[in-house]
Write an enzyme that holds these catalytic residues in place. Structure first.
Site, PDB file in Angstrom:
ATOM      1  N   LYS A  10       7.105  -3.199  13.917  1.00  0.00           N
ATOM      2  CA  LYS A  10       7.122  -2.579  15.236  1.00  0.00           C
ATOM      3  C   LYS A  10       6.918  -3.628  16.342  1.00  0.00           C
ATOM      4  CE  LYS A  10       5.122   1.782  13.405  1.00  0.00           C
ATOM      5  NZ  LYS A  10       4.082   2.806  13.638  1.00  0.00           N
ATOM      6  N   PHE A  58       0.732  12.868  21.338  1.00  0.00           N
ATOM      7  CA  PHE A  58       1.001  11.442  21.544  1.00  0.00           C
ATOM      8  C   PHE A  58       2.484  11.095  21.410  1.00  0.00           C
ATOM      9  CE2 PHE A  58      -0.339  12.161  17.127  1.00  0.00           C
ATOM     10  CZ  PHE A  58       0.718  11.612  16.413  1.00  0.00           C
ATOM     11  N   ARG A  91       3.774   1.335   0.944  1.00  0.00           N
ATOM     12  CA  ARG A  91       2.778   2.144   1.678  1.00  0.00           C
ATOM     13  C   ARG A  91       1.371   1.602   1.412  1.00  0.00           C
ATOM     14  NH1 ARG A  91       3.997   6.239   5.639  1.00  0.00           N
ATOM     15  NH2 ARG A  91       2.171   7.419   5.017  1.00  0.00           N
ATOM     16  N   THR A  97      -2.414   5.282   8.019  1.00  0.00           N
ATOM     17  CA  THR A  97      -1.830   5.431   9.356  1.00  0.00           C
ATOM     18  C   THR A  97      -2.801   4.974  10.455  1.00  0.00           C
ATOM     19  OG1 THR A  97      -0.614   7.334   8.519  1.00  0.00           O
ATOM     20  CG2 THR A  97      -0.747   7.118  10.912  1.00  0.00           C
ATOM     21  N   ARG A 108      -2.049  -2.919   8.127  1.00  0.00           N
ATOM     22  CA  ARG A 108      -2.572  -2.149   9.261  1.00  0.00           C
ATOM     23  C   ARG A 108      -4.059  -2.389   9.460  1.00  0.00           C
ATOM     24  NH1 ARG A 108       0.652   3.562   8.118  1.00  0.00           N
ATOM     25  NH2 ARG A 108       2.516   3.077   9.339  1.00  0.00           N
ATOM     26  N   HIS A 125       6.013   0.244  10.059  1.00  0.00           N
ATOM     27  CA  HIS A 125       6.341   1.576   9.554  1.00  0.00           C
ATOM     28  C   HIS A 125       6.804   1.419   8.118  1.00  0.00           C
ATOM     29  CE1 HIS A 125       8.304   5.478   9.066  1.00  0.00           C
ATOM     30  NE2 HIS A 125       9.270   4.800   8.487  1.00  0.00           N
TER      31      HIS A 125
HETATM   32  P1  IDP Z   1       2.882   6.864   9.121  1.00  0.00           P
HETATM   33  O1  IDP Z   1       3.437   5.823  10.070  1.00  0.00           O
HETATM   34  O2  IDP Z   1       1.669   6.355   8.391  1.00  0.00           O
HETATM   35  O3  IDP Z   1       3.924   7.445   8.190  1.00  0.00           O
HETATM   36  P2  IDP Z   1       3.110   9.266  10.764  1.00  0.00           P
HETATM   37  O4  IDP Z   1       2.259  10.481  10.669  1.00  0.00           O
HETATM   38  O5  IDP Z   1       4.529   9.368  10.292  1.00  0.00           O
HETATM   39  O6  IDP Z   1       2.339   8.082  10.014  1.00  0.00           O
HETATM   40  O7  IDP Z   1       3.079   8.813  12.291  1.00  0.00           O
HETATM   41  C1  IDP Z   1       4.000   7.899  12.823  1.00  0.00           C
HETATM   42  C2  IDP Z   1       3.287   6.947  13.773  1.00  0.00           C
HETATM   43  O8  IDP Z   1       2.708   7.689  14.847  1.00  0.00           O
HETATM   44  C3  IDP Z   1       2.103   6.210  13.153  1.00  0.00           C
HETATM   45  O9  IDP Z   1       2.491   5.073  12.419  1.00  0.00           O
HETATM   46  C4  IDP Z   1       1.279   5.870  14.370  1.00  0.00           C
HETATM   47  O10 IDP Z   1       1.806   4.751  15.070  1.00  0.00           O
HETATM   48  C5  IDP Z   1       1.456   7.123  15.223  1.00  0.00           C
HETATM   49  N1  IDP Z   1       0.419   8.134  14.968  1.00  0.00           N
HETATM   50  C6  IDP Z   1       0.370   9.007  13.926  1.00  0.00           C
HETATM   51  N2  IDP Z   1      -0.686   9.823  13.993  1.00  0.00           N
HETATM   52  C7  IDP Z   1      -1.332   9.478  15.134  1.00  0.00           C
HETATM   53  C8  IDP Z   1      -2.527   9.969  15.774  1.00  0.00           C
HETATM   54  O11 IDP Z   1      -3.203  10.907  15.310  1.00  0.00           O
HETATM   55  N3  IDP Z   1      -2.869   9.364  16.945  1.00  0.00           N
HETATM   56  C9  IDP Z   1      -2.157   8.337  17.482  1.00  0.00           C
HETATM   57  N4  IDP Z   1      -1.049   7.838  16.922  1.00  0.00           N
HETATM   58  C10 IDP Z   1      -0.631   8.387  15.750  1.00  0.00           C
HETATM   59 MG    MG Z   2       5.577   8.523   8.710  1.00  0.00          MG
END
Ligand code: IDP
Ligand code: MG
Length: 168
Positions: A10, A58, A91, A97, A108, A125
């Site tokens: 990213k 968000f 992962r 996350t 991360r 990601h």
């Molecule tokens: P992932 O990237 O671990 O698969 P996802 O739920 O798909 O998680 O969320 C995509 C992206 O959105 C995350 O990588 C993060 O940058 C952001 N994100 C997800 N959940 C939150 C949150 O609760 N607060 C702030 N940002 C979040």
């Molecule tokens: Mg995701």
């Protein structure tokens, strides 16, 4: 079983010059890179990628984040990794996350942060499961940009489609 997964470095990862570290860490997985490119993310592409989060508070900030508007780096590095258990392996190396909850030795955990606006800036990601990997790889790549035949393809004729070409 062998499978494929999509990884994005990213804009915060690029801004912090973490590309080398991240690729080195991912190479420990012994997976193969099957595709790679730098992409300037359009609004449309960002929205399709984060379709599942459309209702989250968000969401708008997340779209700005992935498009590089928070870091002045309007690009991401996109990769397809291929090999045994690729999805779970990547992962795990990526970490949870929320960077504060991520394993301290994960990408991360090491490099992520939570901004004052509450966005998880978590550097990379990684696709979550096979269904998501397929959707994402097909979204980010054309068949010929990947060196293996990962999904079935077909030949189609598209007339009257304007494409940008190198000037002769
Ligand atoms: P992932 O990237 O671990 O698969 P996802 O739920 O798909 O998680 O969320 C995509 C992206 O959105 C995350 O990588 C993060 O940058 C952001 N994100 C997800 N959940 C939150 C949150 O609760 N607060 C702030 N940002 C979040
Ligand atoms: Mg995701």
């Amino acid at each position: 079983m062998k499978e494929q997964t999509l990884v994005l470095i990213k804009p915060d990862g690029l801004k912090k010059s973490l590309t080398g570290n991240i690729l080195t860490t991912l190479s420990e997985s012994r997976l193969e890179i099957a595709g790679a490119k730098v992409v300037k993310v359009s609004r449309r592409l960002a929205e399709k990628h984060y379709q599942h989060l459309k209702k989250k508070p968000f969401y708008e900030e997340l779209i700005r984040y992935i498009r590089g508007e928070l870091h002045g780096k309007k690009k991401v590095l996109v990769l397809v990794y291929y090999g045994e258990d690729a999805i779970d392996k990547v992962r795990e190396i990526a970490g949870a996350t929320n960077p504060e909850e991520a394993d301290a030795e994960s990408i991360r955990g090491k490099y992520g942060r939570i901004t004052t606006k509450g966005i998880f800036e978590n550097v990379i990601h990684a696709s979550k499961n096979r269904e998501e990997a397929e959707k994402e790889i097909k979204l980010w790549f054309k068949p010929d940009e990947i060196i293996f035949k990962l999904y079935p393809t077909e030949m189609v004729t598209r007339s009257k489609v304007k494409v940008k070409a190198w000037k002769r």
